[in-house]
Scaffold this active site. Sequence first.
Site, PDB file in Angstrom:
ATOM      1  CE1 TYR A  91     -13.324   3.412  -8.303  1.00 18.33           C
ATOM      2  CE2 TYR A  91     -15.586   3.009  -8.980  1.00 18.33           C
ATOM      3  CZ  TYR A  91     -14.495   2.677  -8.204  1.00 18.33           C
ATOM      4  OH  TYR A  91     -14.568   1.615  -7.337  1.00 18.33           O
TER       5      TYR A  91
ATOM      6  CG  ASP B 173       2.391   5.192  -6.109  1.00 17.89           C
ATOM      7  OD1 ASP B 173       1.450   4.721  -6.802  1.00 17.89           O
ATOM      8  OD2 ASP B 173       2.647   6.407  -6.069  1.00 17.89           O
ATOM      9  CB  VAL B 174      -0.500   0.295  -7.854  1.00 16.67           C
ATOM     10  CG1 VAL B 174      -0.654  -0.622  -6.668  1.00 16.67           C
ATOM     11  CG2 VAL B 174      -1.584   1.379  -7.864  1.00 16.67           C
TER      12      VAL B 174
ATOM     13  CB  THR C 200     -14.583  -0.468   2.106  1.00 14.16           C
ATOM     14  OG1 THR C 200     -14.821   0.516   1.080  1.00 14.16           O
ATOM     15  CG2 THR C 200     -15.012  -1.841   1.623  1.00 14.16           C
TER      16      THR C 200
ATOM     17  CE  LYS D 168     -12.283   0.318  -9.572  1.00 14.10           C
ATOM     18  NZ  LYS D 168     -11.213  -0.487  -8.942  1.00 14.10           N
TER      19      LYS D 168
ATOM     20  CG  ASP E 141      -2.223   0.756   1.039  1.00 18.77           C
ATOM     21  OD1 ASP E 141      -3.272   0.103   0.984  1.00 18.77           O
ATOM     22  OD2 ASP E 141      -2.184   2.003   0.917  1.00 18.77           O
TER      23      ASP E 141
HETATM   24  N1  LIG Z   1     -16.104  -0.213  -1.438  1.00 18.28           N
HETATM   25  C1  LIG Z   1     -16.842  -0.398  -2.507  1.00 18.28           C
HETATM   26  O1  LIG Z   1     -18.069  -0.218  -2.465  1.00 18.28           O
HETATM   27  C2  LIG Z   1     -16.205  -0.854  -3.801  1.00 18.28           C
HETATM   28  C3  LIG Z   1     -17.058  -1.278  -4.822  1.00 18.28           C
HETATM   29  C4  LIG Z   1     -16.509  -1.704  -6.022  1.00 18.28           C
HETATM   30  C5  LIG Z   1     -15.133  -1.698  -6.193  1.00 18.28           C
HETATM   31  N2  LIG Z   1     -14.324  -1.273  -5.201  1.00 18.28           N
HETATM   32  C6  LIG Z   1     -12.876  -1.293  -5.462  1.00 18.28           C
HETATM   33  O2  LIG Z   1     -12.252  -2.145  -4.543  1.00 18.28           O
HETATM   34  C7  LIG Z   1     -10.908  -1.722  -4.331  1.00 18.28           C
HETATM   35  C8  LIG Z   1     -10.684  -1.582  -2.846  1.00 18.28           C
HETATM   36  O3  LIG Z   1     -11.514  -0.532  -2.373  1.00 18.28           O
HETATM   37  P1  LIG Z   1     -11.904  -0.350  -0.851  1.00 18.28           P
HETATM   38  O4  LIG Z   1     -13.349  -0.069  -0.826  1.00 18.28           O
HETATM   39  O5  LIG Z   1     -11.328  -1.460  -0.064  1.00 18.28           O
HETATM   40  O6  LIG Z   1     -11.161   1.033  -0.564  1.00 18.28           O
HETATM   41  P2  LIG Z   1     -10.140   1.453   0.588  1.00 18.28           P
HETATM   42  O7  LIG Z   1     -10.075   2.937   0.467  1.00 18.28           O
HETATM   43  O8  LIG Z   1     -10.467   0.816   1.871  1.00 18.28           O
HETATM   44  O9  LIG Z   1      -8.765   0.817   0.096  1.00 18.28           O
HETATM   45  C9  LIG Z   1      -8.041   1.303  -0.970  1.00 18.28           C
HETATM   46  C10 LIG Z   1      -6.583   1.234  -0.612  1.00 18.28           C
HETATM   47  O10 LIG Z   1      -5.831   1.603  -1.763  1.00 18.28           O
HETATM   48  C11 LIG Z   1      -4.724   2.341  -1.317  1.00 18.28           C
HETATM   49  N3  LIG Z   1      -4.178   3.142  -2.425  1.00 18.28           N
HETATM   50  C12 LIG Z   1      -4.684   4.272  -2.967  1.00 18.28           C
HETATM   51  N4  LIG Z   1      -3.859   4.714  -3.944  1.00 18.28           N
HETATM   52  C13 LIG Z   1      -2.825   3.839  -4.011  1.00 18.28           C
HETATM   53  C14 LIG Z   1      -1.664   3.753  -4.808  1.00 18.28           C
HETATM   54  N5  LIG Z   1      -1.372   4.666  -5.753  1.00 18.28           N
HETATM   55  N6  LIG Z   1      -0.828   2.706  -4.624  1.00 18.28           N
HETATM   56  C15 LIG Z   1      -1.095   1.781  -3.681  1.00 18.28           C
HETATM   57  N7  LIG Z   1      -2.157   1.819  -2.876  1.00 18.28           N
HETATM   58  C16 LIG Z   1      -3.026   2.840  -3.044  1.00 18.28           C
HETATM   59  C17 LIG Z   1      -5.254   3.177  -0.168  1.00 18.28           C
HETATM   60  O11 LIG Z   1      -4.199   3.642   0.678  1.00 18.28           O
HETATM   61  C18 LIG Z   1      -6.169   2.188   0.530  1.00 18.28           C
HETATM   62  O12 LIG Z   1      -5.502   1.459   1.537  1.00 18.28           O
HETATM   63  C19 LIG Z   1     -10.751  -0.407  -5.095  1.00 18.28           C
HETATM   64  O13 LIG Z   1     -10.149  -0.632  -6.333  1.00 18.28           O
HETATM   65  C20 LIG Z   1     -12.193   0.040  -5.296  1.00 18.28           C
HETATM   66  O14 LIG Z   1     -12.320   0.858  -6.427  1.00 18.28           O
HETATM   67  C21 LIG Z   1     -14.825  -0.858  -3.998  1.00 18.28           C
END
Ligand SMILES: NC(=O)c1ccc[n+]([C@@H]2O[C@H](COP(=O)([O-])OP(=O)(O)OC[C@H]3O[C@@H](n4cnc5c(N)ncnc54)[C@H](O)[C@@H]3O)[C@@H](O)[C@H]2O)c1
Length: 257
Positions: A162, A70-71, A197, A166, A44
């Site tokens: 987004y 950092d991805v 989340t 996606k 992360d």
């Molecule tokens: N929560 C939802 O409803 C939902 C729905 C569909 C998809 N998603 C996707 O699921 C994935 C996880 O989301 P989440 O809800 O757990 O969010 P979250 O915010 O809890 O986790 C995201 C993590 O990504 C990290 N991050 C951000 N930019 C980064 C970078 N450049 N390099 C490395 N790490 C980085 C953040 O520090 C965080 O820990 C995401 O891709 C999100 O788009 C979430």
Amino acid sequence: MLRLEGKVALITGAATGVEGKAMGLGGATARLFAREGAKVVLTDVNDEMGELTAAQIRADGGEATYLHLDVTSEGEWGNNIGAIERLYGGLDALVHSAGVTFRTTVEETTEKIWDVEMAVHAKGSFLGTKNAIPLMRKSLGGSIVLISSIAGLVGTPSSTAYHAAKGAMRMFAKTAAVQYAPEGIRVNSIHPGFVMTPMFEPLTSNPEAVAQRLAKVPLGRMGQPEEIAYLVLFLASDESRFITGTEIPIDGGYTAQ
Ligand SMILES: NC(=O)c1ccc[n+]([C@@H]2O[C@H](COP(=O)([O-])OP(=O)(O)OC[C@H]3O[C@@H](n4cnc5c(N)ncnc54)[C@H](O)[C@@H]3O)[C@@H](O)[C@H]2O)c1
């Protein structure tokens, strides 16, 4: 026999797995993978929470290491894959869960927002897959799971960049799957709906916005992070060995309508 016994897994965006705090998809997946016998490498940009999550997993008896990644940086991907090669000599699973979201219409979306969304989701998927493949080859195969979203399948009135990013993940998974299937490397995208989340949390201060979303979910509720983690577990395990290049919605029925 545990479902990921002996497998090495790299998870991006895995810092949000701290006990007692809202769990993210990466953090919940890291915890589940460790319980199922995987050697988990959590990555992360949030180093404090990442280290804490990994430490808590170890305290629970799991095998977990935290590394900064950092991805959006190809150099950092190279460093991380090198570190995993030195640590374990191979890689069996990559889960790309890092994510950010900006809720903007087309006209509200700045070039900067567009670039960030594309960098984290689309470029992150590409760089991660590209860098993981050589190490998966050493492991004689592997599974890559890209966490996309319902936003990669259907449109909404907001979150323009987004959605575009996606959607790119979904198609990238298919072309990578076709290219690397002969080597036993599988690539799939999953498409969660609304999940409670840290990313979704800011919306909960607006009950009307939450109600509007839930009205479109046939199962009538939000998902829990662990429910998504179980799908990722299945795809990372050998149980799904005949599945590649597909997209799997996990959304309470949202995209069935
Ligand atoms: N929560 C939802 O409803 C939902 C729905 C569909 C998809 N998603 C996707 O699921 C994935 C996880 O989301 P989440 O809800 O757990 O969010 P979250 O915010 O809890 O986790 C995201 C993590 O990504 C990290 N991050 C951000 N930019 C980064 C970078 N450049 N390099 C490395 N790490 C980085 C953040 O520090 C965080 O820990 C995401 O891709 C999100 O788009 C979430």
